[in-house]
Design a protein around this motif. Structure first.
Motif, mmCIF file in Angstrom:
data_model
loop_
_atom_site.group_PDB
_atom_site.id
_atom_site.type_symbol
_atom_site.label_atom_id
_atom_site.label_comp_id
_atom_site.label_asym_id
_atom_site.label_seq_id
_atom_site.Cartn_x
_atom_site.Cartn_y
_atom_site.Cartn_z
ATOM 1 N N SER A 249 0.870 -1.211 -0.006
ATOM 2 C CA SER A 249 0.060 0.124 0.099
ATOM 3 C C SER A 249 0.918 1.133 -0.049
ATOM 4 C CB SER A 249 -0.771 0.121 1.152
ATOM 5 O OG SER A 249 -1.721 1.181 1.372
ATOM 6 N N GLN A 250 0.337 2.200 -0.624
ATOM 7 C CA GLN A 250 1.193 3.743 -0.578
ATOM 8 C C GLN A 250 1.064 4.245 0.599
ATOM 9 O OE1 GLN A 250 -0.524 6.069 -3.763
ATOM 10 N NE2 GLN A 250 0.353 4.683 -5.378
ATOM 11 N N ASP A 251 -0.142 4.220 1.277
ATOM 12 C CA ASP A 251 -0.414 4.747 2.631
ATOM 13 C C ASP A 251 -0.289 3.801 3.684
ATOM 14 O OD1 ASP A 251 -0.959 6.199 4.986
ATOM 15 O OD2 ASP A 251 -2.996 7.030 4.189
ATOM 16 N N LYS A 252 0.844 3.359 4.167
ATOM 17 C CA LYS A 252 0.932 2.222 5.031
ATOM 18 C C LYS A 252 0.313 2.288 6.475
ATOM 19 C CE LYS A 252 5.199 0.557 2.879
ATOM 20 N NZ LYS A 252 4.920 1.286 1.545
ATOM 21 N N VAL A 253 0.190 3.543 6.933
ATOM 22 C CA VAL A 253 -0.407 3.932 8.057
ATOM 23 C C VAL A 253 -1.739 3.578 8.130
ATOM 24 C CG1 VAL A 253 -0.815 5.539 9.880
ATOM 25 C CG2 VAL A 253 1.631 5.459 8.879
ATOM 26 N N THR A 254 -2.483 4.061 7.216
ATOM 27 C CA THR A 254 -3.818 3.723 6.913
ATOM 28 C C THR A 254 -4.308 2.465 6.815
ATOM 29 O OG1 THR A 254 -4.145 5.983 5.979
ATOM 30 C CG2 THR A 254 -5.903 4.399 5.358
ATOM 31 N N ALA A 255 -3.257 1.589 5.824
ATOM 32 C CA ALA A 255 -3.452 0.210 5.595
ATOM 33 C C ALA A 255 -3.342 -0.389 6.968
ATOM 34 C CB ALA A 255 -2.578 -0.310 4.554
ATOM 35 N N PHE A 256 -2.445 -0.228 7.795
ATOM 36 C CA PHE A 256 -2.277 -0.598 9.124
ATOM 37 C C PHE A 256 -3.621 -0.611 10.071
ATOM 38 C CE2 PHE A 256 -1.101 -0.553 13.788
ATOM 39 C CZ PHE A 256 -0.521 -1.808 13.776
ATOM 40 N N TRP A 257 -4.070 0.392 10.213
ATOM 41 C CA TRP A 257 -4.994 0.648 11.234
ATOM 42 C C TRP A 257 -6.234 -0.016 10.338
ATOM 43 C CZ3 TRP A 257 -4.578 1.541 16.001
ATOM 44 C CH2 TRP A 257 -3.489 2.040 16.324
ATOM 45 N N GLY A 258 -6.567 0.290 9.062
ATOM 46 C CA GLY A 258 -7.684 -0.597 8.632
ATOM 47 C C GLY A 258 -7.778 -2.084 8.561
ATOM 48 N N CYS A 259 -6.613 -2.706 8.500
ATOM 49 C CA CYS A 259 -6.613 -4.013 8.671
ATOM 50 C C CYS A 259 -6.555 -4.503 10.406
ATOM 51 C CB CYS A 259 -5.107 -4.707 8.396
ATOM 52 S SG CYS A 259 -4.749 -4.479 6.597
ATOM 53 N N LEU A 260 -6.226 -3.599 11.126
ATOM 54 C CA LEU A 260 -6.423 -4.081 12.634
ATOM 55 C C LEU A 260 -7.893 -3.862 13.088
ATOM 56 C CD1 LEU A 260 -5.234 -4.688 15.178
ATOM 57 C CD2 LEU A 260 -4.926 -2.156 15.694
ATOM 58 N N LEU A 261 -8.532 -2.834 12.420
ATOM 59 C CA LEU A 261 -9.773 -2.583 12.867
ATOM 60 C C LEU A 261 -10.801 -3.819 12.219
ATOM 61 C CD1 LEU A 261 -10.528 1.284 12.416
ATOM 62 C CD2 LEU A 261 -10.487 -0.076 14.602
ATOM 63 N N TRP B 270 -12.700 -0.983 3.693
ATOM 64 C CA TRP B 270 -12.942 -0.097 2.744
ATOM 65 C C TRP B 270 -13.879 1.283 3.252
ATOM 66 C CZ3 TRP B 270 -17.779 2.087 0.994
ATOM 67 C CH2 TRP B 270 -17.639 2.819 -0.351
ATOM 68 N N LEU B 271 -14.429 1.238 4.195
ATOM 69 C CA LEU B 271 -15.037 2.552 4.861
ATOM 70 C C LEU B 271 -13.876 3.265 5.553
ATOM 71 C CD1 LEU B 271 -18.469 1.254 6.362
ATOM 72 C CD2 LEU B 271 -17.830 2.983 4.623
ATOM 73 N N TYR B 272 -13.087 2.624 6.246
ATOM 74 C CA TYR B 272 -11.917 3.323 7.146
ATOM 75 C C TYR B 272 -10.805 3.973 6.032
ATOM 76 C CZ TYR B 272 -7.876 4.291 9.931
ATOM 77 O OH TYR B 272 -6.690 4.543 10.366
ATOM 78 N N GLU B 273 -10.627 3.557 4.758
ATOM 79 C CA GLU B 273 -9.665 3.874 3.929
ATOM 80 C C GLU B 273 -10.434 4.969 3.228
ATOM 81 O OE1 GLU B 273 -8.109 0.562 1.955
ATOM 82 O OE2 GLU B 273 -6.602 -0.095 3.143
ATOM 83 N N SER B 274 -11.659 4.821 2.682
ATOM 84 C CA SER B 274 -12.160 6.015 1.947
ATOM 85 C C SER B 274 -12.269 6.986 2.864
ATOM 86 C CB SER B 274 -13.816 5.357 1.584
ATOM 87 O OG SER B 274 -13.633 4.139 1.157
ATOM 88 N N GLU B 275 -12.703 7.198 4.480
ATOM 89 C CA GLU B 275 -12.893 8.211 5.156
ATOM 90 C C GLU B 275 -11.274 8.932 5.297
ATOM 91 O OE1 GLU B 275 -14.499 7.418 8.719
ATOM 92 O OE2 GLU B 275 -16.582 7.193 7.734
ATOM 93 N N ARG B 276 -10.457 8.038 5.356
ATOM 94 C CA ARG B 276 -8.944 8.686 5.489
ATOM 95 C C ARG B 276 -8.694 9.373 4.160
ATOM 96 N NH1 ARG B 276 -6.286 9.900 9.670
ATOM 97 N NH2 ARG B 276 -4.283 9.468 8.588
ATOM 98 N N LYS B 277 -8.984 8.969 3.049
ATOM 99 C CA LYS B 277 -8.673 9.500 1.756
ATOM 100 C C LYS B 277 -9.426 11.002 1.637
ATOM 101 C CE LYS B 277 -8.687 8.806 -2.917
ATOM 102 N NZ LYS B 277 -9.231 7.507 -4.438
ATOM 103 N N GLU B 278 -10.731 10.724 2.013
ATOM 104 C CA GLU B 278 -11.372 11.982 2.230
ATOM 105 C C GLU B 278 -10.834 13.183 2.954
ATOM 106 O OE1 GLU B 278 -15.521 10.937 2.866
ATOM 107 O OE2 GLU B 278 -15.968 10.112 1.043
ATOM 108 N N GLU B 279 -10.827 12.649 4.063
ATOM 109 C CA GLU B 279 -9.795 13.821 4.948
ATOM 110 C C GLU B 279 -8.796 14.200 4.656
ATOM 111 O OE1 GLU B 279 -8.963 11.521 8.848
ATOM 112 O OE2 GLU B 279 -11.221 11.257 9.000
ATOM 113 N N LYS B 280 -7.761 13.524 3.758
ATOM 114 C CA LYS B 280 -6.702 14.156 3.450
ATOM 115 C C LYS B 280 -6.988 15.089 1.984
ATOM 116 C CE LYS B 280 -3.805 10.341 4.450
ATOM 117 N NZ LYS B 280 -2.590 9.146 3.678
ATOM 118 N N MET B 281 -8.193 14.863 1.467
ATOM 119 C CA MET B 281 -8.454 15.566 0.366
ATOM 120 C C MET B 281 -9.073 17.043 0.839
ATOM 121 S SD MET B 281 -10.195 12.987 -2.018
ATOM 122 C CE MET B 281 -10.649 14.144 -3.521
ATOM 123 N N LEU B 282 -9.388 17.111 2.149
ATOM 124 C CA LEU B 282 -10.161 18.438 2.840
ATOM 125 C C LEU B 282 -9.107 19.312 3.027
ATOM 126 C CD1 LEU B 282 -12.740 16.834 5.018
ATOM 127 C CD2 LEU B 282 -13.086 17.929 2.624
#
Length: 372
Positions: free
Chosen positions: A80-92, A360-372
């Motif tokens: 994954s490009q965003d490894k932090v987001t991928a880590f927390w997404g997998c954990l949750l 999917w929901l976690y990574e989508s929300e993280r992506k939206e947060e970075k776009m804001l």
């Protein structure tokens, strides 16, 4: 990013973790005494031999579940490009799915109370009490029926004998396998989307190159046409003059005829050279209009969506086959009925697939947060 959006996003994650923890706490119902079912001492379904030694122990099943999940999660995070987001997404996703799986499995175990195939050996039924109850049943009903016969075996073993449905080994190993499948195909979907974007980008680049090349292509074609036309007209005019001079002076001046023939051969040679130049110019143009990628770089066009999905299927088969083998050992060890293992594995399937929307929901929300 505004404070409102940050707090709202954090609240969602906290609620998700709390839901998972609540499901895990429900799993503590394992320590509650399961429902007691009546049985007949002559039933073949519960008269199997009790095997103390299991083919796959509970510890071995847990090791398989956690190790396979960690390996596939690490592969997902590294790719994954965003490894932090991928880590927390997998954990949750893992916490949610594992809590759901354990809660449903143990709630059904204590609620249904189905007897294991080796229950009679676990029970070690009180023979004296059995004969008394049997005589009472025959006197009352005329036949022997099933009943709640007292057991003299170990209380823990007897209580476990009432927790056959569904299979915990099957549900947990099935969850781990389908969690790995979810990660595989989630990554495969993203790779195929990336390949589609790259293909569109390459097509746009080719279209822009063709748009720039088309005017020069027309100019080259026009010049080549005029050059060939001029050569043909020149050859026709020269041949007409030669034929006229030869017809009038062929007998008077033979040397002129020889000289004219030499000139004709020279003109033919020049025409061949001109045609060769035309062919070389055409080849140069065709080679310049094409796009050649450097050979030392990996051509991404070799990676097709079919290759990606076939790879995901092959990798997913490893945990799937192992989880099905673990479920099958529970039947051969006389710890579960076949239907217990099938239903338990289906619980694992649902639990594993439920991880996908969480991820999917976690990574989508993280992506939206970075776009804001």
């Amino acid at each position: 990013m505004s404070c409102y959006h940050s707090h709202k996003s954090c609240l969602r994650y906290i609620l998700l973790i709390a839901m998972s923890l609540i499901m895990s706490l429900i799993a503590l119902t394992y320590f509650i005494k399961p429902a007691q079912q009546s049985f007949s001492p002559h039933s073949i379904e519960i008269s199997k031999h009790h095997n103390e030694k299991e083919t796959v122990s509970t510890a071995g099943m847990m090791i398989f579940s956690f190790v396979s999940s960690i390996v596939f999660a690490l592969a997902y995070i590294i790719s994954s490009q965003d490894k932090v987001t991928a880590f927390w997404g997998c954990l949750l996703a893992f916490i949610f799915g594992f809590g759901f799986d354990q809660a449903v499995t143990l709630l059904l175990k204590v609620s249904v109370g189905r007897l294991r195939p080796d229950f009679l050996e676990r029970c070690k039924m009180n023979v004296t009490a059995y004969h008394e109850m049997r005589a009472q049943q025959i006197a009352e009903f005329g036949v022997e029926t099933s009943g709640y016969y007292p057991c003299t075996g170990d209380e823990k073993a007897v209580n476990e004998g009432h927790m056959s449905f569904p299979s915990g080994h099957s549900s947990t190993s099935g969850f781990a396998a389908w969690f790995c499948v979810t990660l595989c195909f989630s990554r495969a979907l993203k790779i195929t989307q990336f390949l589609k974007n790259e293909k569109h980008q390459r097509n746009r680049q080719k279209l822009s190159q063709v748009t720039e090349i088309i005017p020069s292509n027309q100019d080259v074609s026009t010049s080549l046409f005029h050059l060939q036309d001029a050569n043909e007209k020149g050859q026709h005019e020269q041949r007409r003059v030669i034929d006229a001079s030869v017809a009038s002076d062929i007998e008077a001046n033979s040397s002129v005829a020889i000289e004219v023939s030499n000139e004709c051969s020279l003109n033919c040679n020049s025409t061949k050279d001109t045609n060769n130049d035309i062919n070389q110019s055409t080849e140069c143009f065709s080679s310049s209009s094409g796009s050649s990628a450097p050979r030392d770089r990996l051509d991404i066009r070799l990676i097709t969506p079919s290759v990606v999905y076939v790879t995901a299927v092959v990798l997913s088969l490893i945990p799937l086959v192992l989880s099905m083998w673990i479920a099958a050992t529970r039947v051969s060890d006389h710890w579960h009925h076949p239907s217990d293992c099938v239903f338990g594995w289906l619980i694992g399937v649902v639990s594993g697939l439920s991880c996908f929307p969480v991820l999917w929901l976690y990574e989508s929300e993280r992506k939206e947060e970075k776009m804001l």
